[in-house]
Each structure stands twice: as C-alpha cells, then as structure tokens.
Design a protein around this motif. Structure first.
Motif, PDB file in Angstrom:
ATOM      1  N   UNK A  50       0.139  49.211  -0.355  1.00 54.73           N
ATOM      2  CA  UNK A  50      -0.424  48.920  -1.675  1.00 54.73           C
ATOM      3  C   UNK A  50      -0.789  47.445  -1.850  1.00 54.73           C
ATOM      4  N   UNK A  51      -0.187  46.559  -1.011  1.00 51.28           N
ATOM      5  CA  UNK A  51      -0.495  45.130  -1.102  1.00 51.28           C
ATOM      6  C   UNK A  51      -0.407  44.491   0.273  1.00 51.28           C
ATOM      7  N   UNK A  52      -1.174  43.401   0.443  1.00 54.36           N
ATOM      8  CA  UNK A  52      -1.180  42.671   1.711  1.00 54.36           C
ATOM      9  C   UNK A  52      -1.344  41.171   1.478  1.00 54.36           C
ATOM     10  N   UNK A  53      -0.550  40.394   2.229  1.00 49.44           N
ATOM     11  CA  UNK A  53      -0.661  38.943   2.295  1.00 49.44           C
ATOM     12  C   UNK A  53      -0.712  38.571   3.778  1.00 49.44           C
ATOM     13  N   UNK A  54      -1.301  37.430   4.104  1.00 50.62           N
ATOM     14  CA  UNK A  54      -1.247  36.986   5.494  1.00 50.62           C
ATOM     15  C   UNK A  54      -1.264  35.472   5.609  1.00 50.62           C
ATOM     16  N   UNK A  55      -0.845  35.014   6.787  1.00 51.11           N
ATOM     17  CA  UNK A  55      -0.892  33.613   7.166  1.00 51.11           C
ATOM     18  C   UNK A  55      -1.462  33.593   8.578  1.00 51.11           C
ATOM     19  N   UNK A  56      -2.490  32.763   8.800  1.00 47.55           N
ATOM     20  CA  UNK A  56      -3.157  32.698  10.095  1.00 47.55           C
ATOM     21  C   UNK A  56      -3.199  31.242  10.540  1.00 47.55           C
ATOM     22  N   UNK A  57      -2.784  30.993  11.781  1.00 54.32           N
ATOM     23  CA  UNK A  57      -2.752  29.635  12.306  1.00 54.32           C
ATOM     24  C   UNK A  57      -3.308  29.626  13.733  1.00 54.32           C
ATOM     25  N   UNK A  58      -4.288  28.755  14.019  1.00 60.16           N
ATOM     26  CA  UNK A  58      -4.788  28.652  15.394  1.00 60.16           C
ATOM     27  C   UNK A  58      -3.667  28.258  16.353  1.00 60.16           C
ATOM     28  N   UNK A  59      -3.659  28.863  17.525  1.00 55.91           N
ATOM     29  CA  UNK A  59      -2.684  28.510  18.548  1.00 55.91           C
ATOM     30  C   UNK A  59      -3.196  27.256  19.261  1.00 55.91           C
ATOM     31  N   UNK A  60      -2.452  26.149  19.174  1.00 54.40           N
ATOM     32  CA  UNK A  60      -2.899  24.903  19.810  1.00 54.40           C
ATOM     33  C   UNK A  60      -2.624  24.903  21.313  1.00 54.40           C
ATOM     34  N   UNK A  61      -3.029  23.839  21.948  1.00 62.46           N
ATOM     35  CA  UNK A  61      -2.738  23.637  23.362  1.00 62.46           C
ATOM     36  C   UNK A  61      -1.225  23.766  23.566  1.00 62.46           C
ATOM     37  N   UNK A  62      -0.797  24.485  24.589  1.00 66.38           N
ATOM     38  CA  UNK A  62       0.649  24.696  24.800  1.00 66.38           C
ATOM     39  C   UNK A  62       1.453  23.403  24.876  1.00 66.38           C
ATOM     40  N   UNK A  63       0.848  22.322  25.349  1.00 65.01           N
ATOM     41  CA  UNK A  63       1.572  21.055  25.447  1.00 65.01           C
ATOM     42  C   UNK A  63       1.973  20.471  24.099  1.00 65.01           C
ATOM     43  N   UNK A  64       1.256  20.864  23.034  1.00 68.64           N
ATOM     44  CA  UNK A  64       1.589  20.320  21.710  1.00 68.64           C
ATOM     45  C   UNK A  64       2.657  21.147  20.987  1.00 68.64           C
ATOM     46  N   UNK A  65       3.029  22.277  21.554  1.00 67.98           N
ATOM     47  CA  UNK A  65       4.073  23.129  20.967  1.00 67.98           C
ATOM     48  C   UNK A  65       5.031  23.516  22.108  1.00 67.98           C
ATOM     49  N   UNK A  66       5.944  22.623  22.473  1.00 63.40           N
ATOM     50  CA  UNK A  66       6.786  22.867  23.640  1.00 63.40           C
ATOM     51  C   UNK A  66       7.645  24.124  23.551  1.00 63.40           C
ATOM     52  N   UNK A  67       7.943  24.594  22.348  1.00 62.11           N
ATOM     53  CA  UNK A  67       8.764  25.800  22.213  1.00 62.11           C
ATOM     54  C   UNK A  67       7.927  27.046  21.967  1.00 62.11           C
TER      55      UNK A  67
END
Length: 125
Positions: free
Chosen positions: A105-122
């Motif tokens: 009956x309802x929908x919300x979302x959050x979308x985020x581009x996946x950056x270069x793996x080196x900038x997100x070590x985890x």
C-alpha cells in the motif's frame, strides 16, 4: 501484527522481488493495491500510474542482487544492488514496503551510487 503475518509479508516481498528481477513486471498488478501510495520524488502514486512509470524506468532492465531483507509487522525492507545495463558499479538501494491484506500500500526508497571500492573500505552492500 503476528509473526505469521510478518513472515507472510516478507515472503510476498521476496517472491515479488524475484519475479520483478526476472523481468516479470506483471507481478506488480497483483502485488500493489489499486490506491498504492508512492513516496519517492518523481514516481507517481496509484497502481496503474506507478506500473506504467516503473516498467519504463531503468530498474525494469537492471540486474538486481538482493543482499538482505528485514520484516516487522506490515513493513518489509529490502537492501539490494541495482546495476543498469552499461554501468560498472550501480547503486545501493533500500526499499521500504508497507503491506496491508497481502498487498503493498506504500513505498519509500533510498538510492545511493556505489563509489569506487577504494573509497569505501568496508563495502556498501
């Protein structure tokens, strides 16, 4: 809501996601309630308007990789990787669906581009 209803909503979301990811957009006709409410900017509310919009959106042609699902009562949260044709890394998406009587009956979302793996070590996903 009972744990049985929570699990039913979770399973409906999982089955619907799997069908949609296989390219079966027709599953939305039974999964979404006619008066479906959309909270994402630029996406229309109402089942028919939403389906017309989403079947032309990049997500309908993307590869979807479900990473985790969390369900509590009427809410189901799905975290997944969406990679559109021609993209290398894609986006990390979180959808929140509210169910009532076996339909969304309802929908919300959050979308985020996946950056270069080196900038997100985890990692993001």
């Amino acid at each position: 809501m009972t744990s049985t209803e929570t699990e039913r909503n979770r399973q409906l979301a999982l089955d619907g996601f799997a069908e949609f990811a296989r390219g079966n957009t027709a599953v939305l006709h039974t999964l979404l309630r006619e008066d479906f409410v959309e909270h994402s900017p630029g996406n229309p509310s109402g089942r028919d308007a939403f389906i017309a919009h989403i079947t032309k959106a990049p997500v309908a042609r993307a590869r979807l990789e479900l990473k985790r699902t969390i369900a509590e009562g009427p809410y189901v949260v799905m975290h997944y990787l969406m990679i559109e044709p021609g993209q290398e890394r894609g986006t990390a998406d979180v959808d929140i669906w509210r169910f009532e009587d076996g339909q969304i009956v309802e929908h919300w979302d959050v979308v985020q581009p996946v950056p270069d793996p080196g900038s997100v070590p985890n990692g993001m996903l």
